[in-house]
Design an enzyme around this catalytic site. Structure first.
Site, PDB file in Angstrom:
ATOM      1  N   ASP A   1     -43.120  30.521  -8.627  1.00  0.00           N
ATOM      2  CA  ASP A   1     -42.552  31.811  -8.218  1.00  0.00           C
ATOM      3  C   ASP A   1     -41.027  31.735  -8.119  1.00  0.00           C
ATOM      4  OD1 ASP A   1     -45.144  32.678  -8.085  1.00  0.00           O
ATOM      5  OD2 ASP A   1     -45.239  32.750  -5.896  1.00  0.00           O
TER       6      ASP A   1
ATOM      7  N   ASN B   1     -45.650  24.975 -12.688  1.00  0.00           N
ATOM      8  CA  ASN B   1     -46.674  25.566 -11.836  1.00  0.00           C
ATOM      9  C   ASN B   1     -47.761  24.554 -11.474  1.00  0.00           C
ATOM     10  OD1 ASN B   1     -46.710  28.119 -10.692  1.00  0.00           O
ATOM     11  ND2 ASN B   1     -48.332  28.872 -12.010  1.00  0.00           N
TER      12      ASN B   1
ATOM     13  N   ASP C   1     -41.384  34.924 -23.682  1.00  0.00           N
ATOM     14  CA  ASP C   1     -42.422  34.092 -23.068  1.00  0.00           C
ATOM     15  C   ASP C   1     -41.794  32.739 -22.737  1.00  0.00           C
ATOM     16  OD1 ASP C   1     -44.702  32.903 -22.201  1.00  0.00           O
ATOM     17  OD2 ASP C   1     -45.895  33.333 -23.974  1.00  0.00           O
TER      18      ASP C   1
ATOM     19  N   ASP D   1     -45.675  34.597 -16.903  1.00  0.00           N
ATOM     20  CA  ASP D   1     -44.319  34.140 -17.231  1.00  0.00           C
ATOM     21  C   ASP D   1     -43.765  34.901 -18.425  1.00  0.00           C
ATOM     22  OD1 ASP D   1     -46.070  33.074 -19.062  1.00  0.00           O
ATOM     23  OD2 ASP D   1     -45.072  31.130 -19.210  1.00  0.00           O
TER      24      ASP D   1
ATOM     25  N   HIS E   1     -47.652  26.968  -6.951  1.00  0.00           N
ATOM     26  CA  HIS E   1     -47.220  28.341  -7.239  1.00  0.00           C
ATOM     27  C   HIS E   1     -45.901  28.706  -6.564  1.00  0.00           C
ATOM     28  CE1 HIS E   1     -50.768  29.466  -9.475  1.00  0.00           C
ATOM     29  NE2 HIS E   1     -51.532  28.953  -8.526  1.00  0.00           N
TER      30      HIS E   1
END
Length: 238
Positions: A126, A117, A109, A152, A122
Site C-alpha cells: 500500500d 507485497n 501496470d 497495481d 500489504h
C-alpha cells in the site's frame, strides 16, 4: 385589535416557519409588556430554528460531498478510481469526436510489485502504491488525469496531446518509476512500469475499445521484457 392583530401575525409567521420559510420574524409592537415579551421570545425561537436549519443543511451538504468523493476516489492513494476513470474516458472519447481533440490513454501496470507485497506484506504494498501515485502526479500536466483502476494498475488520460508528446510523457513516467527506490524495514526495492498507449481520438473507437487497446499494448510491453512503452496498432501481436 391591540391583542388580536399581534396574535394573528404570530400565527401567520408560525405557519410560514412550519412551511419551511426561514429567517422570518414579527415586529415587536405589542400593546403590553407581556405581549412584547411573547413577540421577543417568538423571534428568538424563530432565529434559533433558522440557525439549526442552516447548520443541518451544511452538515447534509458536507456529508453529500464526502460520499460523492468516496464514490469516485481510491481511499488509499486519493486518486480517482475506476468509476471516475470510465466516466472521464467516455467524456474524452465524445469530446474527441466533437472537436477532434487529440488524446491518449496510458495503461500502466507496475513490474515486480508482487514481490514487495508477498515479501513485506500489504502495508508495504500500500505504501509503495501511494509513492508511485505521488510520483506519477509530479510528472503529468495539469489537464491530465491519473486514476488507480485496481491492484497495481493505473490509467492516465492525456488530453490535448499529440502522439509524440504522449509517448514522451509515457517514457518519462516509465523511467521515473524504474528509478524509484522503495525502502522498507531495512530493505530497498526496485520496481518498474510497463505502459500501453492507445489513441482516444480514433472516431471508430468506443471507450471500451480504447481501454482494451491500451491494455493489450501494456500486455505486449510486459511480455517483451517489461519497463517499456508500447503503442497499440491493429497488427500488434499478443
Amino acid at each position: 385589535r391591540s391583542i388580536g392583530e399581534p396574535i394573528e401575525r404570530l400565527a401567520d409567521v408560525a405557519g410560514r416557519i412550519g412551511a419551511g420559510e426561514a429567517s422570518v420574524c414579527v415586529p415587536v409592537d405589542g400593546a403590553s409588556p407581556e405581549l412584547r415579551a411573547v413577540q421577543d421570545v417568538f423571534n428568538a425561537m424563530a432565529c434559533s430554528i433558522a440557525d439549526s436549519q442552516r447548520r443541518m443543511q451544511a452538515t447534509i451538504e458536507d456529508a453529500t460531498d464526502r460520499l460523492a468523493y468516496q464514490a469516485t476516489h481510491d481511499p488509499m492513494t486519493g486518486l480517482p478510481n475506476r468509476r471516475m476513470f470510465e466516466q472521464v474516458l467516455e467524456e474524452a472519447v465524445v469530446a474527441s469526436r466533437r472537436a477532434a481533440d487529440h488524446g491518449t490513454l496510458c495503461y500502466i501496470d507496475l513490474d515486480r510489485f508482487k514481490c514487495v507485497n508477498d515479501t513485506c506484506g500489504h502495508a508495504a504494498g500500500d505504501a509503495l502504491l501511494c509513492a508511485v501515485a505521488a510520483l506519477i502526479g509530479r510528472h503529468i500536466r495539469a489537464q491530465d488525469l491519473i486514476c488507480r483502476i485496481g491492484g497495481d494498475e493505473f490509467a492516465l488520460i492525456l488530453r490535448g496531446c499529440s502522439p509524440d508528446d504522449a509517448r514522451h510523457i509515457a517514457e518519462e513516467l516509465c523511467a521515473a518509476v524504474g528509478a524509484l527506490r522503495f525502502p522498507w524495514e531495512g530493505r530497498v526495492f526496485r520496481i518498474g512500469a510497463s505502459v500501453g498507449l492507445a489513441r482516444i481520438d480514433d472516431p471508430l473507437n468506443t471507450p471500451s475499445e480504447v481501454l482494451k487497446a491500451a491494455d493489450t499494448a501494456c500486455y505486449v510491453a510486459k511480455r517483451a521484457g517489461r519497463g517499456q512503452v508500447i503503442e497499440y496498432c491493429a497488427r500488434l501481436s499478443l
